[in-house]
Design an enzyme around this catalytic site. Sequence first.
Site, mmCIF file in Angstrom:
data_model
loop_
_atom_site.group_PDB
_atom_site.id
_atom_site.type_symbol
_atom_site.label_atom_id
_atom_site.label_comp_id
_atom_site.label_asym_id
_atom_site.label_seq_id
_atom_site.Cartn_x
_atom_site.Cartn_y
_atom_site.Cartn_z
ATOM 1 N N ASN A 437 17.531 0.990 -30.866
ATOM 2 C CA ASN A 437 16.574 1.608 -30.037
ATOM 3 C C ASN A 437 16.264 1.047 -28.810
ATOM 4 O O ASN A 437 15.887 -0.110 -28.556
ATOM 5 C CB ASN A 437 15.346 1.217 -30.841
ATOM 6 C CG ASN A 437 14.177 2.020 -30.199
ATOM 7 O OD1 ASN A 437 13.581 3.070 -30.236
ATOM 8 N ND2 ASN A 437 13.096 1.074 -29.412
ATOM 9 N N GLU A 438 16.681 1.817 -27.878
ATOM 10 C CA GLU A 438 16.189 1.741 -26.077
ATOM 11 C C GLU A 438 17.228 0.709 -25.675
ATOM 12 O O GLU A 438 16.751 0.298 -24.465
ATOM 13 C CB GLU A 438 14.959 1.510 -26.154
ATOM 14 C CG GLU A 438 13.988 2.741 -26.382
ATOM 15 C CD GLU A 438 12.533 2.678 -26.075
ATOM 16 O OE1 GLU A 438 11.968 3.773 -26.200
ATOM 17 O OE2 GLU A 438 12.066 1.544 -25.693
ATOM 18 N N ASN A 439 18.044 0.070 -26.274
ATOM 19 C CA ASN A 439 18.990 -0.979 -25.755
ATOM 20 C C ASN A 439 19.787 -0.541 -24.615
ATOM 21 O O ASN A 439 20.079 -1.046 -23.509
ATOM 22 C CB ASN A 439 19.619 -1.728 -26.776
ATOM 23 C CG ASN A 439 18.328 -2.569 -27.585
ATOM 24 O OD1 ASN A 439 17.255 -2.859 -27.128
ATOM 25 N ND2 ASN A 439 18.758 -3.121 -28.572
ATOM 26 N N GLY A 442 17.813 0.317 -21.821
ATOM 27 C CA GLY A 442 17.308 -0.971 -21.018
ATOM 28 C C GLY A 442 18.372 -1.307 -20.185
ATOM 29 O O GLY A 442 18.058 -1.826 -18.997
ATOM 30 N N SER A 483 19.333 5.493 -29.454
ATOM 31 C CA SER A 483 18.270 6.426 -29.077
ATOM 32 C C SER A 483 17.361 5.612 -28.032
ATOM 33 O O SER A 483 16.578 4.565 -28.205
ATOM 34 C CB SER A 483 17.387 6.674 -30.200
ATOM 35 O OG SER A 483 16.761 7.944 -29.942
#
Length: 843
Positions: A437-439, A442, A483
């Site tokens: 999730n979002e890495n 990021g 994602s």
Amino acid sequence: MKDVTPVTDGWRLRLADRLPDGSAARLPAGLAERLTGGAGLPAVVPGCVHTDLMAAGLLADPFLDRNETEAAWVGHADWTYETLLPPRDSRHERSDLVFEGLDTVAEIRLGGAVLGATRNMHRGHRFDVTGPHGAEATPLTVAFTSAYTEAERVRALVGERPNAYPEPFQYIRKMACSFGWDWGPTLVTAGIWKPVRIEHWSTARLARVTPLVTVDGGAGRVEVRLELERTATGAERELTARLRVGQTLVETAVPAGADRISVTAEIPDPALWWPRGYGGQPLYDCEITLLDGSAELDGWQRRIGFRTVALDTAPDARGSAFTLVVNGTPVFARGVNWIPDDALPTRIDAARYRRRLTQAADAGVDLIRVWGGGLYESDDFYDACDELGLLVWQDFLFACAAYPEEQPLRGEIEAEARENVTRLAPHPSLALWNGNNENLWGFRDWDWEQELAGDSWGEGYYLGLLPRVVAETDPTRPYWAGSPWSGSWDHHPNDPGHGTAHSWDVWNRTDYTDYLDSVPRFVAEFGWQAPPAFATVRRAISDRPLTPGSPGMLHHQKAGDGNGKLARGLAHHFPVPDDFDRWHYLTQVNQARAVATGIEHWRSHWPACAGTIVWQLNDCWPVTSWAAIDGDEREKPLYHELKRLYADRLLTVRRAADDSGALAGALVNQGALDWSGTAVLRRVAVDGEILAEARLPFTAPARSVATLAVPPRLRPAAGSDRELLTFEADGLRALWFAARDKDFDYPAPRWDIAVTADGDTAQVTVTARTLLRDLLLQADRLDPAAAADRGLTTLLPGESVTITVRGWPRPTAEAAAAALHCVNSAVRDAAPAHRAEAAETVQ
């Protein structure tokens, strides 16, 4: 057959004699002496330290007021669980002590011998405890080191890595959100969080069972991959593996010495498993028995379903698709994100999973995304999804941080991934593995790349290790690296034209009407905050007076500038509310309106957009958050709005992308049958007078969207504060206003109420004498146990709605009237001050 003995009784908990540096200062006075001396406290296994301390009256409920801060010491301390292991009086050759889950860093001792150590909450552990059959019980000790201590040790080994929160969750394989999140408390747990048992076995056992279910040309195939463990005497024995799927029985010889083998059953014309709304959910018993001659050594049983699942990522004129395809049918995913349902997850049982997932299914949801900062949930969760027809998108457990790829983490992560892919493989509901999730996002956008300066951060997991584990262990399911993720570094990770997108700028920086500016291929996260139900707030927060900014309310708002974002979101649409009750109601309205704006827009652009996953379905404690169901299991207005938004048939009005002012009515048909009829469009005055009308025939084929141009004479004038457009078909209705609420000339609300009752269930019928915008009966204000079957409802003059309220023992019309709210009052009561302020701004 092997013998299994649960180890549940006689557990005691004590604080470690030596506390980590600084921990003693965090303990309430005198508590260290009580917890380190004597026999300790009774402990429940499975369970955790927090729940045991609460049961003993030594820890105040951390969900209430600001008690969370007073519980911080628990996560910084070391703890020891002890019991006596019964005599291993068994005729079998081998005895194993099996822990399904330890949270998290533990040393296991039996008698005076160290059996081993663990450092991963997300996997099980097995220890050989075969020994002389004595008559005495043996002390069993599980000594837990604080997760903080281990995380800091690993950080010192591998070096600093950036993350989105100040806690060191990426250095330890533990539920990340136990360290706190922007909706969750910081309650760093420890304990024996899953069952413990002794297994006695001989000759061989089933160490791993992975059923791979495929369908080709209408025929089903079940290939079960087996991994065996043998004793010394069983090493050279030929065994038999028997597979039963439904009524089909297959046996395969297991050669002497072999520890891996496959057994395959062909199932002609199986009934297919479908997501809800597309067909049924037939499940087949699948059983494996391991035999030595006629003697049964071990067995395994699950239920499986026959279906195919694929991910369509084909390039097209808009970019590249992201569409789940089940049994050859493309699916618009009507999804919700799932977080752990309790910050103390050992309190979640099968019944609670069933309640929450049934709520999701009843709201029209057909996909649950299990988010990467939480857990691989128990089989009870996935069993319920199998039965309810809820597709599962399962994240691997990485979220919002740069994760080191060095040891000791890398080996743990591979073992964790292989164990959980194998464990979840039988479930037909599981449709997609997602790397994180979002890495990836990021790394590109959150200034990680410069800070990392070449250090590992997890890319090797998401683009290397994890897809390899899935391909080797369960090739029947698709894998996606993250994602959001566009599918390639050739595009920005959150490129809306490719793969999955997260839409958070709208909540964080702008207004929800900005959802209308784009059509992502798949919206995997978006949402809007609102406080929990009023009764939940009152139970959890004792502030007097209760205000949006009172100390307890602020403590139960974990998002950065959360209340500021709520206020700015309201200011776009409403006058500033002048009391808590109005603020509470309007924030609930704004949450439902925001999510509706996004889903209506994106569903109306199917198949360009192939799914929405609302952040989020549930809460893990009482908190102001994005959830549709709060931490006390009460349904917010958003939940009821999802029933409309995720129904097979949906109406919406959308504005043209240009500045022409043109409007179109969209008829979204996700059902299996064509939808034909006559749509009725009306331009209506605020007093209910019909100013213009058109009846337009339409046909929306199955799984498609039809649009109807709104004739210009039916469009309210730009900025009109006394007209609206209604769009109706087959009992459904969409409304379109040309002005925002604060600028609309709402009439003073008038209605009639009639109440009938049968026991503690009441029917409340409201008949509108004026336009009533977003009428809401807050049932929990009538009684904390009461619940209504409807949320926000807009009525035109003369229309009625009947609301069923359950759990209301003494119903009266007067009480119902006091619990009713509508936008009319919120705008009109503030109108003079609001309009004076607006006039000053103009001058």
